[in-house]
Write an enzyme that holds these catalytic residues in place. Structure first.
Site, PDB file in Angstrom:
ATOM      1  N   ASP A  57       5.474  -0.796   3.667  1.00  0.00           N
ATOM      2  CA  ASP A  57       5.077  -1.992   4.419  1.00  0.00           C
ATOM      3  C   ASP A  57       6.168  -2.468   5.376  1.00  0.00           C
ATOM      4  O   ASP A  57       6.302  -3.662   5.633  1.00  0.00           O
ATOM      5  CB  ASP A  57       4.688  -3.140   3.461  1.00  0.00           C
ATOM      6  CG  ASP A  57       3.767  -2.668   2.367  1.00  0.00           C
ATOM      7  OD1 ASP A  57       2.779  -1.998   2.705  1.00  0.00           O
ATOM      8  OD2 ASP A  57       4.033  -2.927   1.177  1.00  0.00           O
ATOM      9  N   LYS A  66       5.573   0.195  10.100  1.00  0.00           N
ATOM     10  CA  LYS A  66       5.663   1.475  10.814  1.00  0.00           C
ATOM     11  C   LYS A  66       4.672   1.547  11.975  1.00  0.00           C
ATOM     12  O   LYS A  66       4.945   2.168  12.992  1.00  0.00           O
ATOM     13  CB  LYS A  66       5.420   2.642   9.847  1.00  0.00           C
ATOM     14  CG  LYS A  66       6.499   2.739   8.774  1.00  0.00           C
ATOM     15  CD  LYS A  66       6.261   3.897   7.828  1.00  0.00           C
ATOM     16  CE  LYS A  66       5.217   3.634   6.780  1.00  0.00           C
ATOM     17  NZ  LYS A  66       5.663   2.797   5.659  1.00  0.00           N
ATOM     18  N   GLY A  69      -1.328   1.490   3.992  1.00  0.00           N
ATOM     19  CA  GLY A  69      -1.937   0.475   4.833  1.00  0.00           C
ATOM     20  C   GLY A  69      -1.092   0.300   6.075  1.00  0.00           C
ATOM     21  O   GLY A  69       0.040  -0.138   5.990  1.00  0.00           O
ATOM     22  N   HIS A  70      -1.618   0.737   7.193  1.00  0.00           N
ATOM     23  CA  HIS A  70      -0.902   0.542   8.451  1.00  0.00           C
ATOM     24  C   HIS A  70      -1.630  -0.523   9.250  1.00  0.00           C
ATOM     25  O   HIS A  70      -2.804  -0.361   9.546  1.00  0.00           O
ATOM     26  CB  HIS A  70      -0.918   1.828   9.293  1.00  0.00           C
ATOM     27  CG  HIS A  70      -0.118   2.942   8.701  1.00  0.00           C
ATOM     28  ND1 HIS A  70       1.245   2.982   8.762  1.00  0.00           N
ATOM     29  CD2 HIS A  70      -0.491   4.050   8.048  1.00  0.00           C
ATOM     30  CE1 HIS A  70       1.676   4.075   8.169  1.00  0.00           C
ATOM     31  NE2 HIS A  70       0.643   4.748   7.721  1.00  0.00           N
ATOM     32  N   GLN A  88       3.726   5.026   2.716  1.00  0.00           N
ATOM     33  CA  GLN A  88       4.630   4.501   1.674  1.00  0.00           C
ATOM     34  C   GLN A  88       6.061   4.599   2.221  1.00  0.00           C
ATOM     35  O   GLN A  88       6.245   4.438   3.406  1.00  0.00           O
ATOM     36  CB  GLN A  88       4.464   5.249   0.338  1.00  0.00           C
ATOM     37  CG  GLN A  88       3.136   4.977  -0.355  1.00  0.00           C
ATOM     38  CD  GLN A  88       2.038   5.886   0.146  1.00  0.00           C
ATOM     39  OE1 GLN A  88       2.210   7.084   0.247  1.00  0.00           O
ATOM     40  NE2 GLN A  88       0.903   5.316   0.456  1.00  0.00           N
TER      41      GLN A  88
HETATM   42  P1  IMP Z   1      -0.026   4.678  -6.008  1.00  0.00           P
HETATM   43  O1  IMP Z   1       0.536   5.272  -4.756  1.00  0.00           O
HETATM   44  O2  IMP Z   1      -1.338   3.971  -5.803  1.00  0.00           O
HETATM   45  O3  IMP Z   1      -0.075   5.647  -7.151  1.00  0.00           O
HETATM   46  O4  IMP Z   1       0.978   3.514  -6.496  1.00  0.00           O
HETATM   47  C1  IMP Z   1       2.307   3.805  -6.927  1.00  0.00           C
HETATM   48  C2  IMP Z   1       3.277   2.764  -6.429  1.00  0.00           C
HETATM   49  O5  IMP Z   1       3.415   2.845  -5.026  1.00  0.00           O
HETATM   50  C3  IMP Z   1       2.857   1.320  -6.724  1.00  0.00           C
HETATM   51  O6  IMP Z   1       4.003   0.551  -6.988  1.00  0.00           O
HETATM   52  C4  IMP Z   1       2.225   0.877  -5.404  1.00  0.00           C
HETATM   53  O7  IMP Z   1       2.256  -0.526  -5.255  1.00  0.00           O
HETATM   54  C5  IMP Z   1       3.116   1.581  -4.417  1.00  0.00           C
HETATM   55  N1  IMP Z   1       2.471   1.842  -3.125  1.00  0.00           N
HETATM   56  C6  IMP Z   1       1.563   2.787  -2.847  1.00  0.00           C
HETATM   57  N2  IMP Z   1       1.207   2.736  -1.555  1.00  0.00           N
HETATM   58  C7  IMP Z   1       1.918   1.755  -0.991  1.00  0.00           C
HETATM   59  C8  IMP Z   1       2.026   1.242   0.350  1.00  0.00           C
HETATM   60  O8  IMP Z   1       1.395   1.691   1.304  1.00  0.00           O
HETATM   61  N3  IMP Z   1       2.885   0.205   0.507  1.00  0.00           N
HETATM   62  C9  IMP Z   1       3.635  -0.294  -0.504  1.00  0.00           C
HETATM   63  N4  IMP Z   1       3.580   0.156  -1.747  1.00  0.00           N
HETATM   64  C10 IMP Z   1       2.735   1.178  -1.993  1.00  0.00           C
END
Ligand code: IMP
Length: 440
Positions: free
Chosen positions: A13, A16, A40-41, A223
């Site tokens: 977040d 980007k 989420g972009h 991420q």
């Molecule tokens: P998962 O990717 O859904 O398996 O989640 C694993 C961890 O990555 C968790 O702590 C999520 O909150 C975090 N996470 C996954 N995608 C994002 C993102 O786009 N932004 C911030 N945190 C993320």
């Protein structure tokens, strides 16, 4: 410089989308190389705000070809819904290419993500519950279904039979859930396949040709570094490799195809989900950051945990990614503080750590060592020229640049495209800048 990687250096977040927008006019291909619709972009183009989860941001620029690489896990339902929603807003999605080697997120992955999180209770990871971890687990266990399987109903059914047998046993016997019905999944997914067929391509070869022809390819990380499966704060990480090196397996290119690595960081720090966060601010300051920075997740709407810039983690990320430059976002949010803290080290059992600790216990239990810098109270959201930034803001950026040992090229001061301050040569002269890293 045809290959450019764009990576978040914190916990995601970082903004980007804003940087993609900055570089879009020169970019021919935008490639997602890992993750799925857990990303989420948020991106503002032509005054319109778009929140993209799976489709690469390149979709918003008619001259760009957006590519979903083999390292991504694709939920076809979400992909098609996102494409439909874009079409409804007048965005042409026929340029989108999806690698046939990308893995599919299946209904049982979503189910398993939810039930395992529930089972973990207070030890839960705080996943996005989008089935990402279970999909990557099946990929590694070699029982995953891939996008190209959608094109061959017999193969699809055969592979689904193998996978579903195990998943239904698990869902029913371990978690006490109802088994999923194979015929329904077949019908649903093969219908998705028919719609996606024109988009499925050998994306690696397409990218090789583009890079060989000197066309600019942007590798768009989702991420971020501290959520990297191998190098982040395991187990509180995502199940793929967001670091720049992840673009190699995830897009099907080699290390020498990446010429420039741009690290994106907020001017402070946020995290969603569980896990250690040494520079997490006390509740009053965190609330100020949430409020001023509108810190709620794009994908899940969850309130983000907020804290101060962590220079130790950032320096670690700079090295892991071999950053050539840094973009700091949301500098304007810090205008609410008269003093700004920066985490410059960690302390655990009387020992000081200036580099990222390899032992998770240290990172979990350490206390941040802060340096306090002077704040500024001016509204900087209209500043576009570095010379117009308050001295304290410039000093803050210069200090971060020095601590991370990477030149800051841009700082954003608001959500709009024009709310960017450029530093062609970096803000100050960072100690040892460029040490061993490629020159720009
Ligand atoms: P998962 O990717 O859904 O398996 O989640 C694993 C961890 O990555 C968790 O702590 C999520 O909150 C975090 N996470 C996954 N995608 C994002 C993102 O786009 N932004 C911030 N945190 C993320």
């Amino acid at each position: 410089m045809p290959g450019v990687a764009l990576v978040g250096i914190q916990w995601g977040d970082e903004g980007k989308g804003k940087v993609t927008d900055l570089l879009a006019s020169d970019t021919d291909f935008v490639v997602r190389y890992q993750g799925g619709n857990n990303a989420g972009h948020t991106i503002v183009v032509g005054g319109e705000r778009y929140a993209l989860h799976l489709v690469p941001t390149g979709i918003l620029y008619p001259h760009c070809t957006p590519v979903i690489g083999p390292g991504v896990v694709v939920n076809p339902q979400v992909l098609l819904e996102e494409m439909d929603a874009l079409e409804q807003r007048g965005i042409d999605t026929t340029r989108l290419l999806v690698s046939g080697n990308a893995h599919l997120v299946m209904p049982y992955h979503l189910e398993l993500d939810k039930v395992t999180e529930r089972r973990l209770g207070k030890n839960r990871l705080g996943t996005t519950k989008r089935g990402i971890g279970p999909a990557y687990a099946d990929k590694a266990a070699r029982i995953g279904l891939r996008v190209q399987d959608l094109l061959d109903p017999d193969i699809f059914k055969e592979k689904l039979t193998v996978a579903l047998k195990e998943k239904n046993l698990m869902l029913a016997r371990v978690y006490g859930r109802l088994p999923l019905e194979q015929a329904r999944i077949e019908e649903e997914y093969l219908a998705y396949g028919e719609r996606l067929a024109p988009r499925i391509a050998d994306t690696s070869t397409i990218l090789h040709d583009a890079l060989d022809a000197g066309r600019m390819v942007m590798f768009e990380g989702a991420q971020a570094t501290m959520l990297d499966l191998d190098h982040g704060t395991y187990p509180f990480v995502t199940s793929s490799n967001p670091i720049a090196g992840g673009a190699c397996p995830g897009a099907g290119v080699g290390p020498r195809d990446i010429d420039r690595v741009i690290g994106i960081s907020k001017a402070y720090c946020t995290r969603v989900g569980s896990g250690p966060f040494p520079s997490e601010a006390d509740p009053a300051d965190a609330d100020l950051l949430v409020e001023a920075g509108h810190e709620y997740g794009t994908t899940t709407g969850r309130k983000r945990r907020c804290g101060w810039f962590d220079a130790v983690a950032a320096r670690y990320a700079a090295r892991l990614n071999t950053l050539t430059e840094l973009v700091l976002t949301k500098l304007d949010v810090l205008s609410v503080f008269s003093e700004i803290k920066v985490c410059v080290g960690y302390e655990f059992e009387g020992e000081r750590y200036d580099t990222f600790p390899p032992n998770q216990t240290v990172f979990n239990k350490c206390r941040p060592v802060y340096e306090t810098l002077e704040g500024w109270s001016e509204d900087i959201t209209r500043v576009t020229d570095a010379a117009d930034l308050p001295g304290a803001a410039l000093a803050y950026l210069a200090r971060l640049e020095q601590l991370v040992d990477t030149p800051v090229r841009w700082a954003s001061v608001g959500a709009g495209r024009e709310q960017m301050v450029r530093f062609p040569e970096g803000v100050g002269a960072p100690a040892g800048a460029g040490s061993g890293r490629p020159a720009l």
